[in-house]
Scaffold this active site. Structure first.
Site, PDB file in Angstrom:
ATOM      1  CG  LEU A 157       2.391  -7.046  34.792  1.00 38.84           C
ATOM      2  CD1 LEU A 157       1.096  -6.351  34.428  1.00 38.84           C
ATOM      3  CD2 LEU A 157       3.589  -6.325  34.170  1.00 38.84           C
ATOM      4  CE1 TYR A 158       2.741 -15.601  35.046  1.00 37.74           C
ATOM      5  CE2 TYR A 158       3.726 -15.966  37.192  1.00 37.74           C
ATOM      6  CZ  TYR A 158       3.228 -16.462  36.005  1.00 37.74           C
ATOM      7  OH  TYR A 158       3.235 -17.811  35.776  1.00 37.74           O
ATOM      8  N   GLY A 159       0.705 -12.046  38.430  1.00 36.13           N
ATOM      9  CA  GLY A 159      -0.352 -12.704  39.192  1.00 36.13           C
ATOM     10  C   GLY A 159      -1.739 -12.215  38.815  1.00 36.13           C
TER      11      GLY A 159
END
Length: 250
Positions: A157-159
């Site tokens: 999600l973050y990446g």
């Protein structure tokens, strides 16, 4: 030759009440910019501003909730008013970085990550870059992450949100660069901040995989951001600068 001096420039730094953002705000002010310190926490924001002023710099706090497009665009207009009609530098630093299994990410969490990490920078650039282009001068620096460059378990999600930011960086460089607006990004590795304090030994373990063998201090990331924001980087457009201790080089 370009200069690191930012005297007379108006800079907006989002997520500037702590960590990388606070360090960046302090450094830009030290180099002469009038810095608009944006964040949600008023007391922390005012303490960042007070420290900048105590050091002889110029800064104001701007309350900012970046989770809604309407409020993001409202922030941009407020910044222009406080900046005497313009913003010369935009540092898109604010963001969230939840880690965890993909199947455990709630829909609300996915929406929040993309709202803060992707949509907020998008709307700020949409509001501020055209006027920079009209004046023929401006610098935008986006803050990414090393996990935008490679796959890592628990970082989908973050990446992926920051991978979108890196593509936006290149697209905006193509869009606004011909009119004098330089758009670049920094790609930090593990950094010791208030936000990563909860990671404990995991932060050090992650950092040990890189040649530098340690986490960065916020000021080390701020130096790279300040470089890209300055005329010293006058021929740098659409670059993503890894400041990760060498992690993505090995």
């Amino acid at each position: 030759m370009g200069s690191f001096d930012l005297t007379g420039r108006v800079a907006l730094v989002t997520g500037a009440t702590s960590g990388i953002g606070a360090a960046t705000a302090a450094l830009l002010a030290q180099r002469g910019a009038h810095v608009l310190v944006a964040g949600r926490d008023g007391s922390r924001g005012e303490s960042v501003v007070a420290a900048i002023r105590a050091g002889g710099g110029s800064a104001d706090f701007v309350a900012a909730d970046l989770r809604e497009a309407r409020l993001v665009r409202q922030l941009a207009r407020q910044v222009v008013d406080l900046g005497g009609g313009r913003a010369d530098i935009l540092v898109n630093n604010a963001g969230v970085y939840p880690f965890g299994p993909t199947e455990k990410a709630a829909e609300s969490e996915v929406d929040t990550v993309y709202a803060l990490n992707v949509k907020a920078p998008f709307h700020l650039v949409a509001e501020l870059a055209p006027a920079m282009a009209e004046r023929g001068h401006g610098a935008i620096v986006n803050v990414s992450t090393m996990v935008a460059a490679y796959g890592a378990a628990g970082m989908a999600l973050y990446g992926s949100s920051k991978a979108a930011v890196e593509l936006l960086t290149k697209a905006w460089a193509a869009e606004y660069g011909p009119r004098g607006v330089r758009v670049n990004a920094v790609r930090p590795g593990p950094v010791r901040t208030e936000g990563t304090a909860g990671m404990g030994e995991e932060l050090g373990a992650l950092a040990s995989q890189a040649p530098a063998g340690r986490p960065a201090e916020p000021e080390e990331i701020a130096e790279a951001i300040a470089y890209l924001a300055s005329d010293a980087a006058s021929f740098v457009h659409g670059a993503v600068l890894p400041v990760d201790g060498g992690r993505t080089a090995v």
